[in-house]
Motif scaffolding. Structure first.
Motif, PDB file in Angstrom:
ATOM      1  N   SER A 107      44.245  80.385  41.832  1.00  0.00           N
ATOM      2  CA  SER A 107      43.133  80.097  40.927  1.00  0.00           C
ATOM      3  C   SER A 107      42.448  81.394  40.513  1.00  0.00           C
TER       4      SER A 107
ATOM      5  N   LYS B  79      48.445  74.066  31.153  1.00  0.00           N
ATOM      6  CA  LYS B  79      48.584  74.398  32.571  1.00  0.00           C
ATOM      7  C   LYS B  79      50.004  74.174  33.095  1.00  0.00           C
TER       8      LYS B  79
ATOM      9  N   SER C 259      41.534  73.893  37.801  1.00  0.00           N
ATOM     10  CA  SER C 259      41.450  75.350  37.859  1.00  0.00           C
ATOM     11  C   SER C 259      42.279  75.939  36.717  1.00  0.00           C
TER      12      SER C 259
ATOM     13  N   ASN D 117      44.612  77.990  35.951  1.00  0.00           N
ATOM     14  CA  ASN D 117      45.807  78.757  36.284  1.00  0.00           C
ATOM     15  C   ASN D 117      47.020  77.893  35.977  1.00  0.00           C
TER      16      ASN D 117
END
Ligand code: TXA
Ligand code: MG
Length: 318
Positions: free
Chosen positions: A143, A48, A135, A137
């Protein structure tokens, strides 16, 4: 693409083997890993590109499964849990020694949630550990609410994306904890404040910005949830061009080509608008506009959550 599928058993095996898997939830897609395995959790932060100072939510199949991971469960929060779980509510509770420090970024409290999405629940039921999942993303961006959004951001960086369709709620969970006897909302989310107040029979305190300079939740950071295309609140005073995209709540307020416009809910329903919001931002990003303009929402119920996200997303460009 090859790494998207509906095989729950395959996702479960990868998670047991210490890999990250993208999972569907009723709010947004999550990037999941074994919440008791430090090495697996590190893969989430790495994938991430998220700073480790930012703690993660642990997801459980049932309230009972949470008990070993917490030291206390205040009555007011139990009331919220029994009303809203399974569902888009995250509670901050005092952690037990079973929760690795990396999950909470050293905080005394751990964020826990019992999600509602049937596929995610089935996956959790096949595991003996909770799933840590932010999330799915890259840090700071919008998101994902569809498997394809996850694929666009991560490509083959994730071994598997469990496809559970479009997320029902489309906005992240509401995050709540206690400070002394007071219930505090740390992140506006899919459960509106009005609904929380109704169950509690009291108004919660809202504390969704920096707290004494200390960031409690990444969603509290001013510049967050942003598309790649510069985003602004719609205002008729602007001089627009054919390279601008527009997102409206219930009706098209511009006299321009339909490719430039997305209307989120033709009958003015905030629940539908919330469910469509992130997909609309992803779509406009893909269309390659120079700027995106979005209308401010009525500041009630989910409109308040939507305005919160949009204020953070537009702050990046103001
Ligand atoms: O709907 C959701 O909550 C989704 C789905 C996947 O469950 N998850 C999600 O996670 O939005 P994330 O990491 O993107 O946002 C969770 C927020 C972060 O801002 C994090 O800082 C905060 O929760 N948080 C997590 N643990 C915390 C803790 N122990 N203390 C304070 N804040 C915490
Ligand atoms: Mg997030």
């Amino acid at each position: 693409m090859s790494n998207i599928g509906k095989e729950i058993a395959q996702a479960a095996q990868l998670l047991k083997d210490g890999f990250c898997v993208a999972v569907p939830t009723e709010t947004v897609y999550g990037l999941a890993a074994d919440g008791t395995n430090e090495e697996a959790i590190l893969k989430i932060f790495f994938t991430k590109q998220r700073p480790q100072s930012n703690p993660l939510i642990l997801h459980f199949p049932t309230i009972q499964a949470i008990e070993p991971f917490i030291e206390d469960f205040p009555e007011k929060l139990q009331k919220l849990a029994s009303f809203f779980w399974p569902g888009p509510l995250t509670l901050l509770l005092p952690k037990s020694a079973l929760v690795p420090a990396i999950v909470t970024a050293g905080n005394e409290r751990v964020a826990v949630r019992v999600p509602k999405h049937p596929m995610f629940r089935e996956l959790l039921a096949q595991l003996t550990f909770p799933l840590a999942a932010p999330s799915a993303n890259k840090y700071g961006s919008i998101s994902p609410t569809q498997a394809a959004h996850v694929q666009q951001q991560f490509g083959e960086e994730i071994p598997y994306i469990l496809d559970g369709g479009t997320c029902e709620n489309g906005l992240e969970s509401t995050i709540i904890g206690m400070e002394n006897e007071t219930v505090v909302v740390y992140r506006l989310g899919s459960i509106p404040i009005e609904a929380i107040a109704e169950v509690l029979k009291e108004e919660p305190l809202i504390s969704t910005n920096h707290n004494n300079g200390k960031v409690l939740a990444s969603g509290m950071v001013k510049h967050h949830y942003a598309p790649n295309t510069p985003l602004y609140f719609f205002d008729e005073q602007f001089t627009f061009t054919p390279n601008d995209g527009f997102i409206f709540f219930e009706k098209n307020r511009m006299n321009c080509s339909s490719e430039q416009v997305i209307v989120l809910s033709k009958n003015g329903n905030l629940t539908d608008a919330a469910a469509n919001l992130y997909a609309a931002l992803h779509q406009m990003d893909k269309q390659g506009f120079q700027r995106i303009f979005i209308e401010k929402f009525p500041n009630v119920d989910l409109g308040r959550t939507i305005n919160d996200r949009l204020s953070r997303a537009t702050a990046k460009y103001s």
